[in-house]
Design an enzyme around this catalytic site. Structure first.
Site, mmCIF file in Angstrom:
data_model
loop_
_atom_site.group_PDB
_atom_site.id
_atom_site.type_symbol
_atom_site.label_atom_id
_atom_site.label_comp_id
_atom_site.label_asym_id
_atom_site.label_seq_id
_atom_site.Cartn_x
_atom_site.Cartn_y
_atom_site.Cartn_z
ATOM 1 C CG HIS A 1 -0.310 0.263 2.513
ATOM 2 N ND1 HIS A 1 0.402 -0.698 3.170
ATOM 3 C CD2 HIS A 1 -0.234 1.377 3.279
ATOM 4 C CE1 HIS A 1 0.878 -0.205 4.292
ATOM 5 N NE2 HIS A 1 0.518 1.060 4.397
HETATM 6 C C1 UD1 Z 1 -2.034 5.125 6.745
HETATM 7 C C2 UD1 Z 1 -0.686 5.453 7.395
HETATM 8 C C3 UD1 Z 1 0.283 4.314 7.169
HETATM 9 C C4 UD1 Z 1 -0.287 2.980 7.605
HETATM 10 C C5 UD1 Z 1 -1.621 2.773 6.905
HETATM 11 C C6 UD1 Z 1 -2.246 1.458 7.354
HETATM 12 C C7 UD1 Z 1 -0.177 7.867 7.346
HETATM 13 C C8 UD1 Z 1 0.662 8.916 6.740
HETATM 14 N N1 UD1 Z 1 -0.089 6.641 6.800
HETATM 15 O O1 UD1 Z 1 -1.802 5.103 5.336
HETATM 16 O O2 UD1 Z 1 1.459 4.552 7.920
HETATM 17 O O3 UD1 Z 1 0.602 1.945 7.254
HETATM 18 O O4 UD1 Z 1 -2.482 3.872 7.224
HETATM 19 O O5 UD1 Z 1 -3.453 1.202 6.770
HETATM 20 O O6 UD1 Z 1 -0.885 8.143 8.288
HETATM 21 N N2 UD1 Z 1 -9.354 5.144 2.796
HETATM 22 C C9 UD1 Z 1 -10.583 4.501 2.709
HETATM 23 N N3 UD1 Z 1 -11.145 4.040 3.872
HETATM 24 C C10 UD1 Z 1 -10.541 4.182 5.076
HETATM 25 C C11 UD1 Z 1 -9.308 4.841 5.128
HETATM 26 C C12 UD1 Z 1 -8.721 5.294 3.983
HETATM 27 O O7 UD1 Z 1 -11.153 4.344 1.647
HETATM 28 O O8 UD1 Z 1 -11.102 3.736 6.080
HETATM 29 C C13 UD1 Z 1 -8.706 5.643 1.557
HETATM 30 C C14 UD1 Z 1 -8.539 7.145 1.593
HETATM 31 O O9 UD1 Z 1 -9.588 7.757 0.985
HETATM 32 C C15 UD1 Z 1 -7.237 7.372 0.865
HETATM 33 C C16 UD1 Z 1 -6.472 6.087 1.058
HETATM 34 O O10 UD1 Z 1 -7.389 5.115 1.514
HETATM 35 O O11 UD1 Z 1 -7.452 7.553 -0.489
HETATM 36 C C17 UD1 Z 1 -5.329 6.271 2.008
HETATM 37 O O12 UD1 Z 1 -5.754 6.556 3.352
HETATM 38 P P1 UD1 Z 1 -4.859 7.415 4.376
HETATM 39 O O13 UD1 Z 1 -5.407 7.363 5.720
HETATM 40 O O14 UD1 Z 1 -4.598 8.739 3.782
HETATM 41 O O15 UD1 Z 1 -3.429 6.726 4.410
HETATM 42 P P2 UD1 Z 1 -3.027 5.196 4.297
HETATM 43 O O16 UD1 Z 1 -2.451 4.981 2.942
HETATM 44 O O17 UD1 Z 1 -4.138 4.309 4.759
#
Ligand code: UD1
Length: 364
Positions: free
Chosen positions: A211
């Site tokens: 990811h």
């Molecule tokens: C975050 C953490 C990362 C961790 C990961 C575990 C930061 C900078 N990164 O990254 O260290 O390894 O979580 O999962 O904090 N999204 C959904 N549903 C959700 C959450 C997110 O659809 O419940 C989508 C968001 O819209 C976004 C993407 O997933 O497009 C990324 O989510 P985000 O929380 O920004 O960071 P992660 O890549 O999950």
């Protein structure tokens, strides 16, 4: 005199890390201990499978407050978390704000607390990848720059902090709360619902999770990694639980993959059942390298660096970089049974949460 600490959780790995700290506070408080807590969920992760499922499987109580910040750019998320957490602290200041790990929620709430004069405790402090292109590394550096009490998972993390000028008296080597949760859950791990349909059996399949932006945001790079895994699996099924960020790129990929089975994000007990029984894990996560080490499962990391070097020097992990060519050779070795056995790092013994709470009772 009793004192209330704020415990912050925002994203999936945080939930795994706070569970044993909450359990230890509850156990002590039932025996007359002085601490209680207010649980704050920032809402950074909000999907049921990324959040609620972890609360119920790990016995974490419902949050006292959910800031519901949702998705956004790094700055948007940071700003929303800070603005909303500040209101809570101004209304009812805690005796301490406890943050875990390295996600955006960790950094944003630490800044708010320290600016309002609330001491910050950081669990999993001091680890460093040296890679400033990762948002997590920036979060670690900024959080540790304004932390009062540092709880560390390794001797190396303490050394990093000492090198940056932190006095030894503020660093507490307590072990790893993510491993507390794993050891406490070992008897309850359960097969995911597709175990039968994909005809999985112990040690006859691989698990992959990817990811990180460097691996999954660009279709070409992501597909070439997938093709290498698919070919290198030598016909074994590869289970790939897909993170929401990864799904966005995966949806655009049309190429043929024979062995990889894509499934949705898994709950905690199912995911670790899968890892425990896997032939090997291919990942770009940091936490999974620790869990694989403790379960003695070979771990192939598709990154150029790690902030958890003990998973390599002591554990079952190897850092392969993001070049698909390296992965092919490593897969051959693992499937031929030529992988190191690995040992378990010091104090990864299931007691980190208890040690942290014992320190906090004295410090807060
Ligand atoms: C975050 C953490 C990362 C961790 C990961 C575990 C930061 C900078 N990164 O990254 O260290 O390894 O979580 O999962 O904090 N999204 C959904 N549903 C959700 C959450 C997110 O659809 O419940 C989508 C968001 O819209 C976004 C993407 O997933 O497009 C990324 O989510 P985000 O929380 O920004 O960071 P992660 O890549 O999950």
């Amino acid at each position: 005199m009793s004192a209330t600490i704020d415990i912050i959780a925002g994203a999936r790995p945080n939930f795994v890390k706070i569970a044993p700290i909450i359990a230890a506070i509850k156990a002590r408080s039932a025996a007359g201990g002085p601490l209680n807590f207010r649980l704050i969920h920032t809402g950074q992760h909000y999907d049921r499978q990324m959040s609620a499922v972890f609360f119920s499987q790990l016995g974490i109580p419902d949050p006292d407050h959910n800031l519901e910040v949702g998705s956004g750019t790094q700055a948007e998320q940071t700003a929303a978390i800070m603005t909303r957490y500040e209101k809570l602290v101004l209304a009812v200041p805690p005796a301490c704000t406890l943050v875990v790990g390295d996600v955006t929620s960790t950094m944003a709430t630490a800044i708010v607390a320290q600016k309002l004069g609330v001491p910050v405790a950081h669990v999993e402090a001091g680890i460093r990848s040296g890679d400033w292109t990762m948002p997590e590394e920036i979060n670690r550096l900024l959080t540790d720059a304004i932390t009062n009490w540092f709880f560390t998972t390794s001797v190396g993390a303490g050394a990093n902090l000492r090198q940056s000028g932190v006095e030894a008296a503020r660093i507490f080597f307590v072990g790893n709360t993510m491993i507390d949760t794993l050891l406490a859950s070992m008897d309850r791990l359960q097969p995911p619902d597709f175990w039968q349909t994909h005809q999985l059996a112990p040690k006859n399949y691989l698990v992959t999770t990817l990811h990180r932006p460097a691996n999954v945001d660009e279709e070409g790079q992501f597909f070439s990694l997938l093709k290498t895994i698919d070919r290198g699996a030598q016909g074994l099924p590869v289970i790939f639980p897909v993170h929401p960020r990864t799904k966005k790129t995966l949806d655009k990929i049309a190429g043929q993959l024979n062995s990889i089975k894509f499934v949705g994000p898994l709950a905690y007990l199912e995911f670790n059942y899968l890892v425990k029984n896997a032939k090997a894990v291919i990942t770009d996560s940091g936490g999974i390298t620790e869990e694989a080490t403790v379960m003695g499962v070979p771990c192939l990391t598709l990154r150029d660096s790690t902030e958890r070097p003990e998973t390599v020097t002591i554990g079952t992990n190897e850092i392969l970089g993001t070049d698909p060519a390296n992965l092919a050779g490593a897969l051959e070795r693992v499937l031929a049974g030529k992988w190191k056995k690995g040992g378990i790092p010091d104090k990864w013994d299931g007691q980190a949460g208890t040690r942290i709470v014992a320190h906090l009772e004295r410090l807060v």
